[in-house]
Each structure stands twice: as C-alpha cells, then as structure tokens.
Design a protein around this motif. Structure first.
Motif, PDB file in Angstrom:
ATOM      1  N   GLY A  96      59.336  53.634 -25.168  1.00 56.22           N
ATOM      2  CA  GLY A  96      59.632  52.298 -25.672  1.00 56.22           C
ATOM      3  C   GLY A  96      59.186  51.219 -24.708  1.00 56.22           C
ATOM      4  N   THR A  97      59.423  49.962 -25.139  1.00 58.01           N
ATOM      5  CA  THR A  97      59.008  48.801 -24.354  1.00 58.01           C
ATOM      6  C   THR A  97      60.153  47.789 -24.294  1.00 58.01           C
ATOM      7  OG1 THR A  97      56.721  49.076 -25.084  1.00 58.01           O
ATOM      8  CG2 THR A  97      57.334  46.923 -24.187  1.00 58.01           C
ATOM      9  N   ALA A  98      60.495  47.298 -23.035  1.00 55.23           N
ATOM     10  CA  ALA A  98      61.509  46.244 -22.842  1.00 55.23           C
ATOM     11  C   ALA A  98      60.806  44.986 -22.371  1.00 55.23           C
ATOM     12  CB  ALA A  98      62.538  46.687 -21.806  1.00 55.23           C
ATOM     13  N   VAL A  99      61.316  43.812 -22.801  1.00 55.03           N
ATOM     14  CA  VAL A  99      60.705  42.531 -22.407  1.00 55.03           C
ATOM     15  C   VAL A  99      61.756  41.647 -21.739  1.00 55.03           C
ATOM     16  CG1 VAL A  99      58.927  42.610 -24.189  1.00 55.03           C
ATOM     17  CG2 VAL A  99      61.087  41.502 -24.677  1.00 55.03           C
ATOM     18  N   SER A 100      61.284  40.801 -20.800  1.00 58.84           N
ATOM     19  CA  SER A 100      62.199  39.894 -20.090  1.00 58.84           C
ATOM     20  C   SER A 100      62.367  38.612 -20.890  1.00 58.84           C
ATOM     21  CB  SER A 100      61.632  39.571 -18.704  1.00 58.84           C
ATOM     22  OG  SER A 100      60.530  38.691 -18.833  1.00 58.84           O
ATOM     23  N   ASN A 101      63.258  37.703 -20.375  1.00 58.59           N
ATOM     24  CA  ASN A 101      63.351  36.344 -20.903  1.00 58.59           C
ATOM     25  C   ASN A 101      62.034  35.619 -20.647  1.00 58.59           C
ATOM     26  OD1 ASN A 101      66.054  36.534 -21.673  1.00 58.59           O
ATOM     27  ND2 ASN A 101      66.735  36.181 -19.553  1.00 58.59           N
ATOM     28  N   ALA A 387      63.175  54.140 -29.115  1.00 58.93           N
ATOM     29  CA  ALA A 387      62.506  52.833 -28.962  1.00 58.93           C
ATOM     30  C   ALA A 387      63.454  51.866 -28.295  1.00 58.93           C
ATOM     31  CB  ALA A 387      62.075  52.297 -30.328  1.00 58.93           C
ATOM     32  N   VAL A 388      62.891  50.722 -27.833  1.00 59.21           N
ATOM     33  CA  VAL A 388      63.716  49.629 -27.291  1.00 59.21           C
ATOM     34  C   VAL A 388      63.697  48.507 -28.318  1.00 59.21           C
ATOM     35  CG1 VAL A 388      64.128  48.044 -25.396  1.00 59.21           C
ATOM     36  CG2 VAL A 388      63.073  50.268 -24.930  1.00 59.21           C
ATOM     37  N   TYR A 389      64.862  48.053 -28.695  1.00 60.43           N
ATOM     38  CA  TYR A 389      64.979  46.978 -29.684  1.00 60.43           C
ATOM     39  C   TYR A 389      65.354  45.693 -28.955  1.00 60.43           C
ATOM     40  CZ  TYR A 389      64.671  50.451 -33.360  1.00 60.43           C
ATOM     41  OH  TYR A 389      64.222  51.443 -34.182  1.00 60.43           O
ATOM     42  N   GLN A 390      64.702  44.590 -29.331  1.00 58.06           N
ATOM     43  CA  GLN A 390      65.023  43.275 -28.756  1.00 58.06           C
ATOM     44  C   GLN A 390      65.742  42.450 -29.821  1.00 58.06           C
ATOM     45  OE1 GLN A 390      61.649  44.431 -28.323  1.00 58.06           O
ATOM     46  NE2 GLN A 390      62.309  45.231 -26.307  1.00 58.06           N
ATOM     47  N   CYS A 391      66.832  41.823 -29.377  1.00 65.66           N
ATOM     48  CA  CYS A 391      67.579  40.921 -30.251  1.00 65.66           C
ATOM     49  C   CYS A 391      67.454  39.534 -29.634  1.00 65.66           C
ATOM     50  CB  CYS A 391      69.014  41.411 -30.332  1.00 65.66           C
ATOM     51  SG  CYS A 391      70.197  40.150 -30.755  1.00 65.66           S
TER      52      CYS A 391
END
Length: 1141
Positions: A96-101, A387-391
């Motif tokens: 998965g993929t994580a994103v910063s602010n 997966a990585v989910y972004q909210c």
C-alpha cells in the motif's frame, strides 16, 4: 483489530513523523522537512512540490536521509525563496501507499518599518490621544511593546494608558507628565529572535491657561463622560476558531479615567477559562468552545456617566475528530471489517476517501469494499486486498488527513508478553496480568491458574478485550502461576506468568505532634510494618524538603525556631509507600514588653501601657508589673500587680512620698520573659500616714514592767518624712486616762513600775511631718508575771491497777497564780520495790498537764512498788511550791519471763534444764510452769515447779528428737511470758564427743569471749550516759505538739519502760506513736487528757505503754527487765549452738 506490529509479518506503510502543516522556517538555517514511516517491507519515499513530482536527484542542494523520507535542503548556494511552496510526502511498499499532509513551507520574515518622519504631537492637557504603531507584517506576526529611553515600559501601561491588541498606544486623558520625546514602538519577531523599532514619537502636552503655572489640576468643567476609542460604534463582531484563544478589548477615553467591566448578555462567563487583563480592558477566554458564541458587553464608567459596546462573537471550527482518527485493520481472509472517519467542524466538513493516495472513485473496483459517507465497509476480504486508505475531512478553516491500512493476514497466534514474567502487587490493590498476543484471525484468550482446573472467568476476575486479566482487589491467595492461552483457527499459543501479592506497607506508630522548648531535644518516631520480601527505604521530609536521615526515628537536638514545621516520614518499597506527618512547634519565653508609657497621672495612681513582645508560639498568660522605689529601697524590685495576657494596660495604685520606676514581665507556659526596660521615674507627693502599725502586743519581761511592741511601717508606708509613733496605754477596767509617749522610728517601748500581771489597753499611731494616721484600734496585753505563791490542795492518788494510778487535786486560785496559767506538773518517783530481792531505787519523773486540769494519769508504774508524789502549778514565769509529798503502793502484777534457760547434760533420752528467776518479779513468785513437746506436732507435756527451784532433769525422752521448751513464772496475779529453748537428744556417742570437741575448740572459746567483752563495754557506756545528769536527774519536757493533751515519748539510748493495764506482760520494743502525735482511745472512759504530756510516756494502740524516764538513762531495774532472748549470754549462745549441731 490488533495493531501490534509483528517482526517479519507483512504490513502496509504507516507514517510515524511529519513536519507541521504550516511550516515556518528560519532563513538562516538549512531546511529540514520531516517524513518518517514504518512497514514491512520498509517503505520507499517520494515527494511532490506544489502538486507535481519533485525530483530530488536533479537538485544538488537537496538530499534525502537514508531509510527515511526526511528531506534536507542546503541553502548556502540558493535563496530560501526558491524552496518555498506546498510539499507532500508519499511512503509506499507492495502492500500500500501512505501520504503526508500538505506541508506549506514559508520562511520567517522580520521586515523593518518603512522610513518615515513623524511630526511631534501637540495636545491640550486632559484630552484623549492615540499613538499608532502599525508594525510591518511579519511571519509569524510580531509581539508589540512600547518603551522610552529608560528601557522600562511597565510604567507606561496604567489604567489610563493602554496598549491595544493591534499595538497602538491609547491615552484615556493626557497629563503634563506624558510630555516625552521618546515614545518608541518595538516589534519582536519570535522565530528569528530579532527586534525592530519604529522612529521615536514626540508628545507635548500643553497646560491650560491658569493663573499659577504650578497648578496642574484639571478644572471640573473639563471632565467628561466616557466614550470608546476602540472598538468604535455601539457594536462590533468577532469570529474565533474552536480551541483557540478569544481576546476582546474595550478602551475608553474620559475624565476621570473610566473603569471597564464585562458581562455576557446571552449567559455566564466560563469562570475557569476566563481572565481579565490590562486593568479589565481585555477579556480573554482560552480553549474556546461552541458555547462561547454570543453577545458580550463591555461598559466604561466614570462619575459623569457610562457607555456600552456589544461584541457579537461567532465560533467556527476547523475539522476535528469525534472518536479519533480511523484505526488500522488486521483481518484474516473471509473476515469483515469497517474503517470509520468520524469528524465534525463548523461549517460541516466534507469527507473524501482515497486508496493508496488515489481517489477511491478512480481506484479499481472491489466488490468486497463499499463506501458510505464517513465509513468504508469490508466484507469477506481476501489475501491481496491489503491497502492504505486516506480519509480527508475539510472545510473553510482547515482539513484532517488520516492514513489507515487494511492488512489481510493469515497468522497463527503468538503471545507477545515475556514468558515467566513476575507481577508484584500489594494486597487489596488492583492486579493486571498481561497477555498481549498477535494472530489473524484475532486470537481468543483464556486464562488458567496453577493446576489449570478451570478457566478464570467471573468474580473476582475481569477479562479485558486486549487479553489482560484483572483482579480488582488482590488477596494473598491470588498469588501463584497463571497461564494464558491464545487460540485462533490456525493454532494455539500459551504463556506462563507469576503473580506475587505482597503485604502493604503500614505506619504502625505515627510521629506525634510536639510542642518543645527552644534548646531542648525532640524525637519523632515512625514505626513501620512492611512485607519482608520488599526492600524498604525511609525518607524524612521537613516542610516537603528532604532530610538526610535513614532511620525510623528522627532526633533534633538543641531545637531552634528554624526547626519548627511539619515533619513527614515516608516509607517506600518498590511497590507502595505510606507516610505520616506531625508538626513541631518551638516555644520559648516571651520577648520582653517594650514601649512603656505612663498616662493618666494622679496623686495616688497612674496608667501604664506597653507593647507585648513576641510570644514564641505560646500565648502570654499574664503580665507582671514590678516597681522600684529609689527613695526608700533603691535597687530592689517588688511585685505590684498582674493583668491577664490579653491586656496591654494596667491601672497602678501608688503610695505617697515615693520615686517609682516600673517594668513589665510577660509569662507564658514556658516561663517569664526578661524584664522590659524600666519606665521613666514617677514621683508622688508626701501625705499623712494611711495606716498604723500592725501586730501591737503587750507583755512583761519583768514582774513590774510592760513591753509594748509593734511591726513598724515600711518606708513606702510612711507616706512622708519624719515618721514616728505615738504610743498610748492605760490599765483595763479602771477607766483611767491614756498615758501617751512619742517614740522615734522604733518597734517597742517599755513601761516600768507596773503592778504584777495586770491587763492593759494599748494603742500605737503612726505620725509623720504631714500629720497623723487614722485613729488606732485598741490592742490588749498584760504586765509581767511572777511565780505562783500557792500549791494545789486536797491532793489524792487512786490506784487503778498494778501499773496505773490517777492523781486528783483542787485548782489554785487565779490570784495566787500571778500569771497566765500554763498547767500542773506531777512529780513522782519509785521509792523501792515491795519485794526483798529488788534493790532500792529512786529516780524522779515528771508528767506535765497543760491547761486548767484537776486530775491526771500516772502510767507505766512498776507493780508491787512504793511511790511518792507531789503536784505544782506553773505559769509563764515558772513553777509554784510543791504540795506535801504523799505515798502509794502498787499491787502485785504478773512477773517477767525467767532471765535465762540453759540445757545441760543432754543424753540419748534425758536432759537437764537450768534457769534464773525473772528480773522483774512484780510480786511474790508462787511457782513455774514448764511445757515441752517433741517436734512441731508432738503432744505437749506440762510440769508445775515450785518457786524455789532453778533446775529440773527430764527422763524417758525420745532419742534423736528435737524438743521445744517453754518456761514461765507465776505470781498470785497469774503467769508471765515464757522463755523458750530447743534441744536435740543425742544420736550416739560419736555425735556427743563431736559436740564436746566443738565446744572446747580454742577459736570457738575466743569468739564467745569477744562477744561477751563487747556486751560488757556497751553496758558500761549505757551506765555512764545514765549518770551524766547527777544523782536524781529530772528532765522536764514541755509539750511542743499541737495536741495539748499528749506528748509522744522518744526512744533514747538503751531505755525502755514497760507497762500494762491487763495481766499479760507485753513488752513493746521499738513502738512508735502515730506521726501526727495522737493516739487512739481504748475502751476505758478515761480521757486522754488525764494522761500527762511530758516526754515520759505514751500509749500504743492496744493500751500498752512505753514509758521513759525524764533523765537521759533508764533505771537499772528497767535495764535488767529485757527478756533473756534479747541479749543471750555467751553460755546460752553456746548451748543454743550445741543443740543444733
């Protein structure tokens, strides 16, 4: 789901650290933008700048830290502005993929004020004034303050002069002292720690036209009601974000300076979050919530009126989590799960979802996933759908961006809590035993104890969702081995841990509160009980400061005031502690009073006041006022009066003709203070005496004089100079004139040529140079006494028994006594015994009967004797003539014990008794009685023996037997006391020869001779002592005791008299009178008054009597009268010894 990371298990990336959304950097330093993440495998990182890919490799000034997404920009070769912008970091691995602010990077700015020339400001005194600051816009905004060249701006800000939130300086009204040419506004930029300053502003305040230049007060006509300088108008509005600080200000002008107050129109101010600053001009509410919205009113008021301003506050909110950010999900294949992104804000925020950084609507379709507004629902997930989910939750005021992964794993259970871990808790406390596990599906945890008989479920056990076992109140029996088992569909894992329940630490004996005198020692004790397996440490605190004492007792020697305070002992173990405190109060004598003042000064009184000294923790109980009279008694301080400790003033009554100095001492429970410094001298004027001498007496020292005596007045009582006395007397009952004489300062006067023993009336009056004292009271006295001239008449003796007689007489007429009647004395003596064997003996005895008696008892007489006696009266001068001497005989009594009893010729079955007759026969002996018995319990044999026998041989005795013998003598009045002796009949010849041998040993004969010589010396000393007083010593003893009827006798030297009023002879050796000098009456009707008071005799409680001759020594008869057992002869002692050998 369980979020615990397991080593070696696959996991999507999770961000662990990133730079803030609004990132202001220092332009002088390298730029560091943080981005850290974890995952399995370890994630790789990339960046975007302003929405497009940022190729780090292409920029030589930028590099990324190894194993990290953190970016470091070297600004030495490039301007900072080049790197300002919006950055976003991406961390990805195959799961998965994580994103910063979005990180907005801006450099800090601290610009200068624009150059401007500021004209001087000229205003009239009393008007309002605003000095603008208008700082340059910095990043972040600067902190504003005003100063003058004194570099101290605090004196500028007052209720009259204010600094507004925008930095302007407001004067509600100006004064002349506001004229200054150096008002400077400063801006401090906190990020770069730089300060910029505005050009100085000059203010000149013009005085109103006045007749006097120095008069600077405002004329009341110039005063005015308040108006607001800021904010303007009747109302204004303000918006604030939730969680931030709301600051509202109202600055008013007016004269006099207005006061500001605040209210909330639509409710109450939140007390705990509200503060009023800058003399109430600023209202600050911290941590704002939606409830703080509404209308606030500030009011400015002075004596000429008031004005209101209403501020309408609205509260907006950037998005915030309601139940926290979404949580990572670990699911097993086929399981269901939910990601929840629940947030709020004002206005209501919108929610968008992304998967691995791509909007979810653009992601590949997945029928196991369903998006419903703030929730994503997963059903029957399969391997490969991790997966990585972004909210993203956003509104006009901000956004929240959160990453949460869904990790689909198939893993058997593992217990992560260390094996054989030991948990220690204190009895009655909560015990928590961990069983942290990992597995997918999530393992089910069960617990067992010791033998694993059954699962631990229900009271007292509580099983938490994370596997922890709780025992709410642990007891000693809960100690033991615990096993936790983690199970899922793929397997099972177990772990053993141990629980030890320890006894609590308790202070058994607490330190006690102490009140201690300064300089003494004090000990605080702290006795503690603790679990023996725990290591204790004792700590002592004084007023929360630690002391270096490692003991359960704390000793403080030589206590001072600095030692006062609260002492606490704390007993710590690794698991718990207990503490107890006690207070030490240090007391000492009060400090001396100070500031003595004399007021309300009068002839005979003065008021004194003082200031008490420190009472040193012990309340002052009273004050003692002392005086020194330097006129009459210089250097001596006398107590004058006392007042309670609550008073600081006293009314002092004074005597005339004195020079007073006063001092005051304070008393508390510890003691008296040192005296205060003396007051000033206070002199009183002379006056006539207030009182006459006391203790006026009249008595004679000769038969023809009268001595008048009195207690003279003291110097202070004299009231003036020239003190003397007017002495007056006259014969009583004659109504004659008073004879008066003046006597210098003396204490007696002798009147000569008076008749013998005549009553007089007496007066003594004090006189000084200023007059005479009051009329004196009349005292009474007598002129001198002379010896009585007559003897008592009609003297008779009555014989009551063999040792007691009663003497009667007629009283002597008072005229013939010629003095105060003191009493009567009976002289009596034993002429001789009526028995031919007793020697002739004469020694006089005296019994004194104080007071007006007509009879008296003569106790302690010898039986069967001839006595002579006479009676005399005596007064204060001495004795009168004796009555004619008369005689009486005492009847027979019982004899004393035989004077010796010796056993001789002891054989196997016979022995011989030899004895000597009694010393005091007290009549004609009629015979002897001998009683004897073998052993303690054998039959008693009795034998009557004639009076002329002195020995008897007993035959037919039992051999080898101890016999006890009792021998007494008899007269017609009965048997006297017995003398006793013991003997053993001899066993055989060997024993007999050994007895003879011992008795004939040289050392034994020498010892007996030495004892005999010692007794002979003692007898000679007694004899010499007795003969010191002449042939017929007569020693009179007047009664010195309070009881006039009786005088106890002394036991002197070797003298004992013997007396009994019944037939049994009871010598009372060493008998004493009760300590108060009284005796108990026996059943006879005779008054104790009838027994004389001389030191010649006394009764014991049973009526027996111990007499004592008035001389130093007893008669020979009495000396011989002791029983032989008192002082055995050497022969007797030897035979006694033989009989026991």
């Amino acid at each position: 789901g369980n979020t615990k990371v397991q080593q070696g298990l696959p996991q999507p990336p999770t961000l662990t650290h990133q730079s803030p959304k609004d990132y202001i950097i220092d332009p002088r330093e390298n730029i560091i933008i943080h981005c850290e993440a974890k995952g399995k495998p370890h994630p790789s990182f990339s960046w975007t700048r302003n929405g497009t890919h940022f190729d780090i490799d292409q920029d030589p000034n930028v590099n990324m830290r190894p194993h990290s997404g953190t970016m470091v920009v070297d600004i030495s070769r490039e301007k900072v502005e080049h790197y300002e912008g919006v950055y976003q970091c991406t961390a990805r691995n195959k799961h998965g993929t994580a994103v910063s602010n979005n990180i907005v990077v801006r450099q800090s700015r601290s610009p200068l004020w624009s150059k401007e020339r500021i004209k001087p400001i000229v205003v009239q005194e009393g008007v309002s004034l605003v000095l603008p600051c208008r700082p340059p816009a910095g990043l972040p905004p600067p902190i504003i303050f005003w100063m003058d060249n004194s570099k101290d701006y605090t004196h500028l800000i007052t209720s009259r002069v204010s600094q507004s939130l925008n930095g302007d300086l407001y004067f509600s009204n100006v004064l002349r002292e506001d004229s200054r040419n150096d008002y400077i506004c400063y801006a401090r930029f906190p990020h770069t720690q730089t300060i910029q300053q505005k050009q100085p502003i000059t203010v000149k305040v013009l005085n109103r036209n006045r007749p006097f230049k120095f008069c600077s007060s405002i004329n009341p006509v110039d005063e005015r009601r308040p108006t607001f300088l800021t904010p303007s108008g009747p109302s204004s509005s303000k918006m604030v974000l939730r969680g931030q600080v709301l600051e509202m200000e109202c600055i008013a002008e007016g004269l006099p300076t207005p006061e500001i107050s605040w209210t909330k129109i639509s409710g109450d101010l939140p007390a705990k979050r509200t503060a009023f600053l800058h003399y109430q001009k600023t209202l600050r509410i911290v941590n704002v919530s939606e409830s703080d919205a509404g209308d606030y009113r500030c009011t400015a008021r002075n004596r000429h009126g008031f004005v209101h301003h209403t501020i309408h506050v609205t509260v907006k909110a950037a998005p915030y989590w309601i139940s926290g950010a979404p949580k990572n999900l670990v699911l097993a294949p086929g399981e269901n799960g939910v990601l929840t992104c629940r947030a709020s804000g004002t206005p209501k925020p919108s929610i968008t979802w992304a998967m691995n950084g791509i909007p979810i609507e653009n992601s590949p379709k997945d029928f196991s996933r369903k998006v419903e507004d703030d929730t994503v629902i997963f059903t029957d997930v399969q391997v490969g759908s991790s997966a990585v989910y972004q909210c993203n939750v956003s509104n006009d005021y901000g956004y929240l961006l959160s990453n949460a992964f869904v990790n689909v794993l198939s893993e058997p259970p593992r217990v992560l809590t260390p094996a054989h871990k030991v948990y220690q808790v204190i009895r009655n406390h909560q015990a928590l035993i961990d069983c942290t596990s990992f597995g997918s599906p999530i393992p089910k945890i069960t617990w067992f104890k010791d033998s694993r008989a059954s699962t631990l479920d229900g009271d007292p056990y509580i099983l938490h969702d994370n596997g922890t076992l709780e025992i709410h109140v642990a007891q000693m029996h809960n100690s033991g081995k615990y096993t936790c088992v983690a199970r899922n569909t793929l397997g099972i894992s177990e772990n053993h841990v141990y629980l030890e329940v320890k006894e609590p630490t308790r202070i058994l004996k607490q330190p006690e509160y102490k009140i201690v005198q300064r300089g003494r020692s004090v000990v605080f004790e702290c006795k503690v009980k603790h679990d023996p397996s725990l290591i204790p440490t004792m700590t002592w605190l004084k007023d929360d400061g630690e002391l270096i004492v490692d003991s359960d007792s704390l000793t403080i020697t030589d206590v001072t005031e600095n030692d006062a305070g609260v002492y606490t002992c704390i007993m710590n173990t690794t698991l718990d502690h207990d503490s107890a405190s006690a207070e030490l109060t240090v007391v000492e004598q009060p400090d001396p009073p100070t500031d003595l003042e004399l007021t309300d000064q009068k002839k005979r009184s003065v008021q004194i006041t003082w200031t008490p000294g420190d009472e040193h923790n012990s309340p002052i109980q009273k004050f003692l006022i002392q005086y020194e009279d330097s006129l009459h008694h210089r250097g001596h301080w006398h107590n004058l009066t006392e007042v309670p400790g609550t008073k600081t003033t006293a009314h002092l009554k004074l005597s005339p003709y004195a020079q007073y100095t006063f001092r005051v001492m304070a008393l508390n429970a510890v003691g008296y203070s040192r005296p205060s410094f003396p007051s000033r001298v206070y002199k009183t004027e002379p006056a006539a005496p207030d009182e006459n001498p006391t203790g006026v007496q009249g008595f004679g020292t000769e038969h023809n004089n009268l001595v008048i005596s009195w207690k003279p007045l003291s110097g202070l009582q004299s009231n003036g100079p020239g003190l003397h006395y007017r002495v007056m007397w006259r014969q009583k009952f004659l109504d004659s004139e008073w004879t008066s004489v003046t006597v210098a300062n003396n204490s007696k006067f002798v009147v000569s040529g008076t008749p013998t023993f005549v009553p007089y009336e007496l007066k003594v009056q004090a006189v000084n140079d200023y007059g005479a004292g009051p009329e004196p009271v009349i005292a009474h006295g007598y002129s001198g006494e002379d010896l009585p001239v007559a003897a008592p008449e009609n003297v008779q003796a009555m014989i009551l028994n063999s040792t007691l007689a009663e003497v009667h007489w007629d009283p002597v007429p008072a005229k013939l006594i010629r003095g105060h009647l003191k009493g009567y004395k009976v002289y009596y003596w034993r002429e001789r015994s009526l028995h031919k064997h007793n020697p002739h003996h004469v020694e006089k005895q005296i019994l004194t009967f104080s007071g007006n008696h007509t009879r008296g008892m003569l106790p302690g007489l010898h039986a069967f004797s001839l006595y002579s006696f006479n009676v005399r009266v005596y007064n204060g001068k001495g004795e009168g003539p004796a009555s004619p001497t008369q005689k009486f005989e005492t009847p027979e009594g019982v004899p004393s014990a035989p004077s010796s009893l010796v056993i001789t010729n002891s054989n196997l079955d016979s022995l011989t008794l030899e004895w000597n007759p009694p010393h005091d026969r007290n009549g004609r002996l009629t015979g002897y009685t001998l009683k004897y018995q073998p052993g303690e319990l054998g039959p008693v044999e009795e034998l009557a023996l004639p009076a002329n026998e002195t020995s008897v041989t007993l035959l037919n005795l039992k051999y080898s037997t101890r016999y006890k013998f009792y021998l007494n003598a008899k007269t017609v009045r009965g048997a006297g006391p017995a003398i006793s002796q013991e003997a053993v009949t001899i066993m055989d010849e060997a024993v007999a020869s050994r007895q003879v041998d011992i008795a004939t040993q040289g050392w034994f004969i020498g010892l007996m001779c030495a004892i005999a010589l010692l007794i002979l010396i003692l007898l000679i000393i007694c004899f010499i002592q007795r003969n010191k007083g002449g042939k017929y010593p007569v020693k009179e003893k007047e009664d010195a005791h309070t009881d006039p009827e009786f005088q106890p006798m002394k036991e002197e030297d070797c003298t004992f008299g013997e007396y009994s009023d019944n037939e049994d002879h009871k010598p009372l050796k060493g008998s004493r009178t009760p300590s108060n000098g009284t005796v108990k009456r026996d059943d006879s009707d005779d008054s104790l008054v009838d027994y004389g008071e001389g030191g010649d005799g006394q009764f014991n409680e049973d009526g027996s009597f111990i007499g004592q001759y008035s001389g130093k020594s007893a008669s020979r008869d009495t000396a011989e009268g002791h029983e032989s057992s008192e002082a055995p002869s050497p022969i007797n002692a030897m035979n006694s010894l033989n009989s026991f050998v």
